[in-house]
Design a protein around this motif. Structure first.
Motif, PDB file in Angstrom:
ATOM      1  N   TYR A  97       0.842  -1.198   0.000  1.00 19.71           N
ATOM      2  CA  TYR A  97       0.000   0.000   0.000  1.00 19.71           C
ATOM      3  C   TYR A  97       0.874   1.243   0.000  1.00 19.71           C
ATOM      4  CZ  TYR A  97      -3.768  -3.168   1.227  1.00 19.71           C
ATOM      5  OH  TYR A  97      -4.687  -4.187   1.221  1.00 19.71           O
ATOM      6  N   TRP A  98       0.341   2.295  -0.639  1.00 22.43           N
ATOM      7  CA  TRP A  98       1.056   3.563  -0.785  1.00 22.43           C
ATOM      8  C   TRP A  98       0.171   4.734  -0.400  1.00 22.43           C
ATOM      9  CZ3 TRP A  98       6.125   3.977  -2.527  1.00 22.43           C
ATOM     10  CH2 TRP A  98       6.700   2.799  -3.020  1.00 22.43           C
ATOM     11  N   GLY A  99       0.794   5.754   0.170  1.00 15.54           N
ATOM     12  CA  GLY A  99       0.112   7.020   0.340  1.00 15.54           C
ATOM     13  C   GLY A  99       0.180   7.827  -0.946  1.00 15.54           C
ATOM     14  N   LYS A 100      -0.450   8.999  -0.913  1.00 16.72           N
ATOM     15  CA  LYS A 100      -0.497   9.849  -2.099  1.00 16.72           C
ATOM     16  C   LYS A 100       0.700  10.790  -2.186  1.00 16.72           C
ATOM     17  CE  LYS A 100      -5.490   9.645  -2.644  1.00 16.72           C
ATOM     18  NZ  LYS A 100      -6.759  10.407  -2.749  1.00 16.72           N
ATOM     19  N   GLY A 101       1.450  10.893  -1.117  1.00 15.33           N
ATOM     20  CA  GLY A 101       2.667  11.680  -1.157  1.00 15.33           C
ATOM     21  C   GLY A 101       2.528  13.071  -0.583  1.00 15.33           C
ATOM     22  N   THR A 102       3.657  13.622  -0.154  1.00 15.76           N
ATOM     23  CA  THR A 102       3.731  14.994   0.327  1.00 15.76           C
ATOM     24  C   THR A 102       4.989  15.623  -0.263  1.00 15.76           C
ATOM     25  OG1 THR A 102       3.666  16.420   2.296  1.00 15.76           O
ATOM     26  CG2 THR A 102       4.948  14.393   2.476  1.00 15.76           C
TER      27      THR A 102
END
Length: 125
Positions: free
Chosen positions: A114-119
């Protein structure tokens, strides 16, 4: 559903510090190995730092070793990336990722579930 939500990015001058956070939900956080990756414009996504399920073992890319620290709080279901002595080359979108049911420290994007959308982190010279 599984969510990984990063926060803490922004604009900082070279030599400064930022702390990124990644809040996880929808999964058994303490069963996951976690990692941070980054992707600069025109470049491939690269590994930054990883931590095992308990926080007892960490691993860093050579480019950030000694400047960045990864940690996790299994009560708050959150993983952190403390970034010190930032350089313009650290400018990138930073992503957190989870690998389910792993006892190892992750180091490659391919194994993450799973991955986040990023910052976005921008370091000015």
């Amino acid at each position: 559903q599984v969510q990984l939500v990063e926060s803490g990015g922004g604009l900082v001058q070279a030599g400064g510090s930022l702390r990124l956070s990644c809040a996880a939900s929808g999964l058994t956080f303490r069963s996951c190995a976690m990692a941070w990756f980054r992707q600069a414009p025109g470049k491939e996504r690269e590994f930054v730092a990883g931590v095992n399920w308990s926080g007892s073992s960490t691993y860093y890319s050579d480019s950030v070793k000694g400047r960045f620290t990864i940690s996790r709080d299994n009560v708050k279901n959150t993983v952190y990336l403390q970034m010190n002595s930032l350089k313009p080359d650290d400018t990138a979108v930073y992503y957190c990722a989870a690998e389910l049911y792993s006892r190892m420290v992750p180091t490659t994007p391919a194994g993450m579930d799973y991955w986040g959308k990023g910052t976005l982190v921008t370091v000015s010279s």
